[in-house]
Design an enzyme around this catalytic site. Sequence first.
Site, PDB file in Angstrom:
ATOM      1  N   CYS A  38     -27.698 -36.379 -46.626  1.00 14.12           N
ATOM      2  CA  CYS A  38     -26.978 -35.126 -46.831  1.00 14.12           C
ATOM      3  C   CYS A  38     -27.923 -34.082 -47.432  1.00 14.12           C
ATOM      4  O   CYS A  38     -28.955 -34.419 -48.018  1.00 14.12           O
ATOM      5  CB  CYS A  38     -25.797 -35.382 -47.767  1.00 14.12           C
ATOM      6  SG  CYS A  38     -24.887 -33.907 -48.279  1.00 14.12           S
ATOM      7  N   THR A  40     -27.380 -32.538 -50.064  1.00 10.68           N
ATOM      8  CA  THR A  40     -27.438 -32.845 -51.491  1.00 10.68           C
ATOM      9  C   THR A  40     -28.590 -33.791 -51.797  1.00 10.68           C
ATOM     10  O   THR A  40     -29.313 -33.621 -52.789  1.00 10.68           O
ATOM     11  CB  THR A  40     -26.111 -33.484 -51.945  1.00 10.68           C
ATOM     12  OG1 THR A  40     -25.047 -32.561 -51.722  1.00 10.68           O
ATOM     13  CG2 THR A  40     -26.157 -33.859 -53.413  1.00 10.68           C
ATOM     14  N   HIS A  43     -31.833 -31.928 -51.824  1.00 11.68           N
ATOM     15  CA  HIS A  43     -32.010 -31.183 -53.084  1.00 11.68           C
ATOM     16  C   HIS A  43     -32.506 -32.110 -54.190  1.00 11.68           C
ATOM     17  O   HIS A  43     -33.378 -31.738 -54.988  1.00 11.68           O
ATOM     18  CB  HIS A  43     -30.688 -30.542 -53.506  1.00 11.68           C
ATOM     19  CG  HIS A  43     -30.273 -29.372 -52.672  1.00 11.68           C
ATOM     20  ND1 HIS A  43     -31.023 -28.234 -52.566  1.00 11.68           N
ATOM     21  CD2 HIS A  43     -29.161 -29.169 -51.909  1.00 11.68           C
ATOM     22  CE1 HIS A  43     -30.408 -27.364 -51.763  1.00 11.68           C
ATOM     23  NE2 HIS A  43     -29.285 -27.921 -51.351  1.00 11.68           N
ATOM     24  N   HIS A  63     -24.372 -40.744 -50.828  1.00  8.88           N
ATOM     25  CA  HIS A  63     -22.906 -40.837 -50.856  1.00  8.88           C
ATOM     26  C   HIS A  63     -22.287 -40.991 -49.474  1.00  8.88           C
ATOM     27  O   HIS A  63     -21.092 -41.223 -49.371  1.00  8.88           O
ATOM     28  CB  HIS A  63     -22.306 -39.616 -51.560  1.00  8.88           C
ATOM     29  CG  HIS A  63     -22.701 -38.305 -50.945  1.00  8.88           C
ATOM     30  ND1 HIS A  63     -23.867 -37.659 -51.279  1.00  8.88           N
ATOM     31  CD2 HIS A  63     -22.083 -37.530 -50.026  1.00  8.88           C
ATOM     32  CE1 HIS A  63     -23.955 -36.534 -50.596  1.00  8.88           C
ATOM     33  NE2 HIS A  63     -22.892 -36.441 -49.821  1.00  8.88           N
ATOM     34  N   CYS A  93     -10.066 -38.079 -61.785  1.00  4.43           N
ATOM     35  CA  CYS A  93      -9.582 -38.623 -63.057  1.00  4.43           C
ATOM     36  C   CYS A  93      -8.239 -39.331 -62.931  1.00  4.43           C
ATOM     37  O   CYS A  93      -7.936 -40.249 -63.682  1.00  4.43           O
ATOM     38  CB  CYS A  93      -9.494 -37.511 -64.098  1.00  4.43           C
ATOM     39  SG  CYS A  93      -8.133 -36.335 -63.856  1.00  4.43           S
ATOM     40  N   CYS A  99      -4.190 -34.150 -59.798  1.00  9.36           N
ATOM     41  CA  CYS A  99      -4.175 -35.565 -59.421  1.00  9.36           C
ATOM     42  C   CYS A  99      -2.756 -36.121 -59.433  1.00  9.36           C
ATOM     43  O   CYS A  99      -2.335 -36.815 -58.497  1.00  9.36           O
ATOM     44  CB  CYS A  99      -5.067 -36.367 -60.361  1.00  9.36           C
ATOM     45  SG  CYS A  99      -6.832 -36.221 -60.042  1.00  9.36           S
ATOM     46  N   CYS A 107      -9.091 -31.984 -58.278  1.00  8.32           N
ATOM     47  CA  CYS A 107      -9.326 -32.483 -59.643  1.00  8.32           C
ATOM     48  C   CYS A 107     -10.500 -31.748 -60.286  1.00  8.32           C
ATOM     49  O   CYS A 107     -11.583 -31.630 -59.696  1.00  8.32           O
ATOM     50  CB  CYS A 107      -9.607 -33.983 -59.601  1.00  8.32           C
ATOM     51  SG  CYS A 107     -10.040 -34.696 -61.217  1.00  8.32           S
ATOM     52  N   ILE A 175     -22.761 -30.201 -40.179  1.00  8.14           N
ATOM     53  CA  ILE A 175     -21.328 -29.988 -40.415  1.00  8.14           C
ATOM     54  C   ILE A 175     -20.802 -28.880 -39.530  1.00  8.14           C
ATOM     55  O   ILE A 175     -19.682 -28.966 -39.005  1.00  8.14           O
ATOM     56  CB  ILE A 175     -21.058 -29.706 -41.911  1.00  8.14           C
ATOM     57  CG1 ILE A 175     -21.484 -30.903 -42.746  1.00  8.14           C
ATOM     58  CG2 ILE A 175     -19.579 -29.400 -42.147  1.00  8.14           C
ATOM     59  CD1 ILE A 175     -21.303 -30.725 -44.241  1.00  8.14           C
ATOM     60  N   LEU A 264     -22.337 -23.172 -49.226  1.00  6.18           N
ATOM     61  CA  LEU A 264     -22.463 -22.920 -50.657  1.00  6.18           C
ATOM     62  C   LEU A 264     -23.663 -22.010 -50.908  1.00  6.18           C
ATOM     63  O   LEU A 264     -24.813 -22.442 -50.767  1.00  6.18           O
ATOM     64  CB  LEU A 264     -22.628 -24.245 -51.406  1.00  6.18           C
ATOM     65  CG  LEU A 264     -22.449 -24.208 -52.910  1.00  6.18           C
ATOM     66  CD1 LEU A 264     -21.036 -23.763 -53.282  1.00  6.18           C
ATOM     67  CD2 LEU A 264     -22.746 -25.578 -53.503  1.00  6.18           C
ATOM     68  N   ILE A 286     -13.602 -24.026 -49.397  1.00  4.32           N
ATOM     69  CA  ILE A 286     -13.428 -25.439 -49.046  1.00  4.32           C
ATOM     70  C   ILE A 286     -14.471 -26.264 -49.784  1.00  4.32           C
ATOM     71  O   ILE A 286     -15.661 -25.942 -49.764  1.00  4.32           O
ATOM     72  CB  ILE A 286     -13.611 -25.671 -47.525  1.00  4.32           C
ATOM     73  CG1 ILE A 286     -12.676 -24.789 -46.712  1.00  4.32           C
ATOM     74  CG2 ILE A 286     -13.404 -27.151 -47.191  1.00  4.32           C
ATOM     75  CD1 ILE A 286     -11.225 -25.117 -46.844  1.00  4.32           C
TER      76      ILE A 286
END
Length: 342
Positions: A38, A40, A43, A63, A93, A99, A107, A175, A264, A286
């Site tokens: 990904c 992420t 990065h 992930h 959480c 939640c 959350c 994506i 982002l 989103i």
Amino acid sequence: MKALVKEKAEPGLRLMEVPEPVIGPGDVLIKVLRTGICGTDLHIRAWDGWAQQAISAPLVVGHEFVGEVVETGRDVADVTVGDLVSGEGHLVCGKCRNCLAGRRHLCRATVGLGVGRDGAFAEYVALPASNVWVHRVPVDLDIAAIFDPFGNAVHTALSFPLVGEDVLITGAGPIGLMAAAVARHAGARNVVITDVSDERLALARKVGVSLALNVAESTIADGQRELGLREGFDVGLEMSGNPRAMRDMVANMTHGGKIAMLGLPSEEFAVDWARIVTSMITIKGIYGREMFETWYAMSVLLEGGLDLAPVVTGRYSHRDFQSAFDDAASGRGGKVILDWTS
């Protein structure tokens, strides 16, 4: 076990031996088969400003994954050893207002797998059973490995009705490509995607877009004229986080148009708010996936014939992770997969 680790607060990742995770009564232990790289993860490898703020080393990263359940905790009832599973990477959480109302994707205390806790770029990963998605019907392992970003695409694309609509997607990264395939499958009349990479625009044509537009050479307005659109786009899906892309999208929406924004931005930027107000444009942010409505939609879309095969363009052994990360960072291809069985 072997795992890809951000060992120190510096650029790079290391494939090294770490302890196998220990599960609690509500957890499952998963033998990882394949993982997806990904943005992420890029990065984190680069150790840029975002990573320095978000990551505490040492950390097992990653992930996006698919694997086989090999152990379940005492209180786990609906997941069994041998199940093929992917995982929802946002751990929530369970106690906050959202939640408790069933809006777990909202959350405020979300912890990210491979960001806030050890992740899935490893031979084994532990997850709460409530974060596990069991694949009840056959699915290609490469596609199962990228259910997390596929979910981002589905959440974004299906935020607004698409049947018969003209859809503009800015950003032909993995994506964006998946969102284009979803929009076409869901009944959009025209799907236009923009980027500056000819390689990624070629992939977009493989997933069936109406027009793949290189905005370094042509404008979105040129694309409208080519398709005979007179009033602008009905739905916009902003996938790039690029300020110019967002401004161009706003400028090419019809009155009453709707924009779902997943990209982002790296910093604040100006947009034409007067245009947004006077054109009565809706903008929806989103983040992640709706748990687990989006996951259900993903499985159903695949059962209904949605083809994501063109989106996967790189496959590597986990031992060759450096080449895999370089491929993913090139900005020219689609999703890159690491095989943890080879």
